[in-house]
Scaffold this motif. Structure first.
Motif, short mmCIF file in Angstrom:
data_model
loop_
_atom_site.label_atom_id
_atom_site.label_comp_id
_atom_site.label_asym_id
_atom_site.label_seq_id
_atom_site.Cartn_x
_atom_site.Cartn_y
_atom_site.Cartn_z
N VAL A 97 0.86 -1.20 0.00
CA VAL A 97 0.00 0.00 0.00
C VAL A 97 0.89 1.24 0.00
O VAL A 97 0.67 2.19 -0.76
N MET A 98 1.94 1.21 0.86
CA MET A 98 2.88 2.34 0.95
C MET A 98 3.51 2.60 -0.42
O MET A 98 3.59 3.73 -0.88
N LEU A 99 3.94 1.51 -1.03
CA LEU A 99 4.61 1.62 -2.34
C LEU A 99 3.67 2.23 -3.37
O LEU A 99 4.04 3.13 -4.13
N ALA A 100 2.43 1.74 -3.34
CA ALA A 100 1.44 2.25 -4.29
C ALA A 100 1.19 3.74 -4.05
O ALA A 100 1.14 4.52 -5.00
N LEU A 101 1.07 4.12 -2.77
CA LEU A 101 0.84 5.54 -2.45
C LEU A 101 2.00 6.40 -2.92
O LEU A 101 1.82 7.46 -3.49
N LEU A 102 3.22 5.88 -2.66
CA LEU A 102 4.41 6.62 -3.08
C LEU A 102 4.42 6.85 -4.59
O LEU A 102 4.70 7.94 -5.07
N LEU A 103 4.08 5.77 -5.30
CA LEU A 103 4.04 5.87 -6.77
C LEU A 103 3.04 6.92 -7.20
O LEU A 103 3.31 7.74 -8.08
N ILE A 104 1.88 6.90 -6.56
CA ILE A 104 0.82 7.86 -6.93
C ILE A 104 1.29 9.28 -6.63
O ILE A 104 1.13 10.18 -7.46
N ILE A 105 1.90 9.48 -5.46
CA ILE A 105 2.34 10.83 -5.09
C ILE A 105 3.41 11.32 -6.06
O ILE A 105 3.35 12.42 -6.58
N CYS A 106 4.41 10.43 -6.33
CA CYS A 106 5.48 10.81 -7.26
C CYS A 106 4.90 11.18 -8.61
O CYS A 106 5.27 12.17 -9.23
N HIS A 107 3.95 10.34 -9.08
CA HIS A 107 3.35 10.56 -10.39
C HIS A 107 2.63 11.90 -10.42
O HIS A 107 2.74 12.67 -11.38
#
Ligand SMILES: O=P(O)(O)OC[C@H]1O[C@H](O[C@H]2O[C@H](CO)[C@@H](O)[C@H](O)[C@H]2O)[C@H](O)[C@@H](O)[C@@H]1O
Length: 399
Positions: free
Chosen positions: A88-98
């Protein structure tokens, strides 16, 4: 939550996108050179054909798996909570970076409008996944009437072209607007304006002032015209060879062939990949690309959607001008070639349509075709206000 299954990079590098920089006189007509490979020994040399195992190990199946959102969630709830929260953390990070790297074109509308002020916008649109939602059956990928009327309005204010992977004829049937320019087969079949582009100078596959089946007049450029009989043969072979695979669908786009596996059980993806590999083994002048749950076979020429954008800009008399702002909206790997052309030349904006983080050369993003429609109608409204402002200013000057 939904994100790509390829962990090292959210999106696979498309071999097609790595070779779009060989510009120059006639360079657009050079054969495509595969990444990492050289064409020095033989014009069309390719690594020795892969057998079934090679298809698996070469990453084809991974590419097929990551070519559209997975049906199942990637992580389980409950027992493996540490793993789940990490994902979930990884997915959130990806979304924020994107969101930082490719902000929403809707949220950034003011910024875009500010930059577009006093400039002529040239609009380039992809079809599937951009103007129409992705559906299981490619024959049912219709755009809504609302979208059609917005695109019609866009074309009233800005020169507008659709650049699709589908055949030009098919995409025209689906869109049905005579006000636009159409490029089919990933830009290998362009019916452009009557203006001349130097890229087509003396090219045998360039026909000036022709009228197509829909009665539309323009200059026709089909850089891979000599491949038509080969593509036809390949289409028939692929139909025959995939007919035992439930859900497989093959489309003939005249200059390329699509092999869809969206409706094929995952255990049959390997035989699909093998059918395509067999074609590549037999026809060394063809290459493979992939899109959203689709493998495509196309001529090995150095031509793509990016080149088509350059070609159209030039034919419209809009290339290399500071007062022109090209905007390209697309959702697929093949659209990356166009995003790159705009980014590298610092010429305009690519807008990626995606509901999940992706590696892209686009500047902005939009979530889905609904957001595309909002963006396009905002642009029309803004343009009308701008034009209104100009009229008022002129009146003031006259008074
Ligand atoms: O360049 P485009 O206009 O985006 O065309 C790319 C491909 O679009 C179509 O396939 C995709 O959309 C289908 C309908 O939603 C979907 O079922 C399929 O899985 C997608 O890959 C079209 O059928 C292909 O031939 C185009 O190459």
């Amino acid at each position: 939550m939904d994100f790509e299954s390829n962990h090292s990079s959210p999106v696979l590098a498309d071999p097609a996108s790595t070779n779009s920089s060989r510009l120059g006189i006639y360079s657009n007509l050079l054969p495509y050179s595969p990444p990492g490979g050289s064409l020095s020994s033989s014009k069309y040399s390719r690594k020795k054909p892969g057998k079934l195992d090679e298809v698996c190990s070469s990453g084809w199946l991974d590419a097929m798996k990551s070519s559209s959102p997975p049906r199942k969630k990637l992580f389980k709830d409950g027992s493996d909570t540490a793993y789940s929260s990490w994902m979930v953390m990884l997915a959130l990070l990806l979304i924020i970076c994107h969101a930082f790297k490719h902000p929403s074109a809707l949220n950034s509308f003011e910024e875009i409008a500010k930059f577009a002020k006093n400039k002529k916008i040239a609009m380039f649109l992809d079809y599937d996944g951009t103007l129409s939602p992705i559906v299981d059956d490619p024959d049912n990928a219709f755009m809504s009437d609302d979208m059609r009327s917005v695109v019609k309005n866009v074309a009233k204010h800005f020169p507008t072209a659709i650049i699709s992977g589908r055949s030009r004829y098919k995409v025209y049937q689906l869109v049905g607007l005579t006000e636009l320019y159409y490029a089919g087969s990933h830009g290998m079949d362009i019916l452009g304006p009557v203006g001349k582009a130097s890229m087509s100078n003396d090219h045998p596959n360039y026909t000036e002032s022709t009228t197509d089946q829909q009665g539309k007049e323009g200059n026709l450029f089909q850089p891979a015209r000599e491949f038509v009989p080969m593509i036809d043969e390949v289409f028939r072979t692929l139909v025959e060879n995939t007919k035992g695979i439930e859900g497989a669908k093959v489309e003939n786009h005249k200059f390329c062939v699509s092999v869809h596996f969206r409706n094929v059980d995952e255990e049959n993806w390997q035989p699909i990949a093998q059918c395509v590999q067999d074609i590549l083994d037999k026809y060394p002048r063809l290459r493979r690309t992939h899109g959203r749950k689709v493998l495509e076979v196309r001529p090995m020429i150095d031509w793509n959607k990016g080149k088509a954008v350059e070609f159209l800009l030039e034919s419209l008399g809009l290339s290399n001008r500071d007062d022109v702002l090209p905007i390209y909206i697309g959702d697929d790997l093949s659209d990356e070639d166009a995003f790159k052309v705009l980014r590298e030349g610092n010429r305009g904006y690519g807008i990626l349509v995606s509901s999940r983080p992706k590696e892209t050369s686009a500047v902005y993003s939009l979530k889905d075709p609904k957001e595309v429609m909002k963006f396009l109608s905002s642009l029309v409204t803004w343009k009308k206000v701008e034009e209104g402002g100009c009229i008022l200013n002129n009146r003031r000057t006259i008074l």
